[in-house]
Design an enzyme around this catalytic site. Structure first.
Site, PDB file in Angstrom:
ATOM      1  N   TYR A   1       0.840  -1.201   0.000  1.00  0.00           N
ATOM      2  CA  TYR A   1       0.000   0.000   0.000  1.00  0.00           C
ATOM      3  C   TYR A   1       0.875   1.250   0.000  1.00  0.00           C
ATOM      4  O   TYR A   1       0.638   2.204  -0.747  1.00  0.00           O
ATOM      5  CB  TYR A   1      -0.892  -0.056   1.240  1.00  0.00           C
ATOM      6  CG  TYR A   1      -1.661   1.200   1.586  1.00  0.00           C
ATOM      7  CD1 TYR A   1      -2.901   1.457   1.011  1.00  0.00           C
ATOM      8  CD2 TYR A   1      -1.180   2.098   2.542  1.00  0.00           C
ATOM      9  CE1 TYR A   1      -3.633   2.582   1.367  1.00  0.00           C
ATOM     10  CE2 TYR A   1      -1.909   3.220   2.898  1.00  0.00           C
ATOM     11  CZ  TYR A   1      -3.128   3.461   2.312  1.00  0.00           C
ATOM     12  OH  TYR A   1      -3.845   4.579   2.663  1.00  0.00           O
TER      13      TYR A   1
ATOM     14  N   LYS B   1       1.081   4.214  -2.755  1.00  0.00           N
ATOM     15  CA  LYS B   1       0.813   5.616  -2.431  1.00  0.00           C
ATOM     16  C   LYS B   1       1.998   6.505  -2.807  1.00  0.00           C
ATOM     17  O   LYS B   1       1.804   7.653  -3.245  1.00  0.00           O
ATOM     18  CB  LYS B   1       0.488   5.763  -0.947  1.00  0.00           C
ATOM     19  CG  LYS B   1      -0.827   5.121  -0.520  1.00  0.00           C
ATOM     20  CD  LYS B   1      -2.025   5.690  -1.275  1.00  0.00           C
ATOM     21  CE  LYS B   1      -3.337   5.193  -0.692  1.00  0.00           C
ATOM     22  NZ  LYS B   1      -4.515   5.681  -1.454  1.00  0.00           N
TER      23      LYS B   1
END
Length: 261
Positions: free
Chosen positions: A152, A156
């Site tokens: 993740y 990002k």
């Protein structure tokens, strides 16, 4: 901050931040194009309609480019071309590298970075034709530092780079691209984590200089500013919305200085 007559597309619209963002823009006069992979987006869109908001919705997995193209074509047919895209949808289910297999890594990439690209790709032609538009991504402070959820976090971080590339290449068409980087946000996700540790939010709060975590409305208001004419000269910016988390390590500073502040 009026967005009367604007078409605002929000991905991850059924989630905590997504609903706050939709309501913010709706309250400012915008029509809402709500997108989510969860069928609950239908009931949320119906709720907005009952409140008098001009709304259309689509169920789509943003990691699937064909599904995204179909969803945005449907929404444009119902509401018109998108003026403002909020790439809010995000996904994380792998807290450590040790618990991340190749399929899990790809899922996090699709649910964040690839999805943001797919949605931007879908709206850019109409924005170019109109020579105006705004694309705002919802990233994370995880994109700046190692805070767990490595797949993740990598996605990002990639979204920050994508944001800057969009700003660089499409600014000449009057299209602005920015990204907000929230820290811990009070969403239903934390209700699930609280089942493991009821004190988790209280424990996390001590890391934040403002003495609290972020509310969904905090994120929505910053997004609203970046989408507005008040931010007409702002593009390519990665803006933390983090109650001071990235200002410094306050817990470590207290221990280093032996001061209680």
């Amino acid at each position: 901050m009026s967005f009367k007559g604007k078409i605002v597309a929000v991905t991850g619209a059924a989630g905590g931040i997504g609903q706050a963002v939709c309501r913010y823009f709706a309250n400012e006069g915008a029509a809402i194009a709500a997108i989510d992979k969860k069928a609950t987006v239908t009931s949320f869109a119906d709720e907005l309609k009952r409140e008098g908001v001009k709304t259309a919705h689509a169920v789509a997995d943003i990691g699937d480019a064909a599904s995204v193209a179909k969803a945005f074509a449907k929404l444009a047919a119902e509401l018109g071309p998108v003026d403002i895209l909020i790439n809010n949808a995000g996904y994380s289910d792998h807290p450590t590298l040790a618990r991340t297999d190749p399929a899990g890594w790809q899922a996090d990439m699709n649910g964040n970075l690839n999805g943001a690209y797919n949605c931007a790709f879908a709206v850019l032609p109409a924005m170019q034709e109109k020579r105006q538009g705004s694309i705002i991504a919802v990233g994370s402070v995880n994109g700046l530092s190692a805070l767990g959820d490595p797949a993740y976090s990598a996605a990002k971080a990639g979204m920050i780079s994508l944001t800057r590339s969009l700003a660089l290449e499409y600014g000449r068409f009057g299209i602005r691209s920015n990204i907000v980087l929230p820290a811990t946000v009070r969403t239903p996700l934390w209700d699930e984590r609280a089942k493991k540790d009821p004190q988790v939010l209280a424990t996390l709060t001590r890391w934040y200089p403002l003495g609290r975590i972020v509310e969904p409305s905090d994120v929505a208001h910053v997004i609203g500013f970046l989408a507005s004419d008040a931010a007409a000269a702002i593009t390519g910016v990665a803006l933390p919305v983090d109650c001071g988390l990235t200002a410094g390590n306050i817990v470590m500073t207290r221990e280093l200085t032996l001061e209680d502040f």
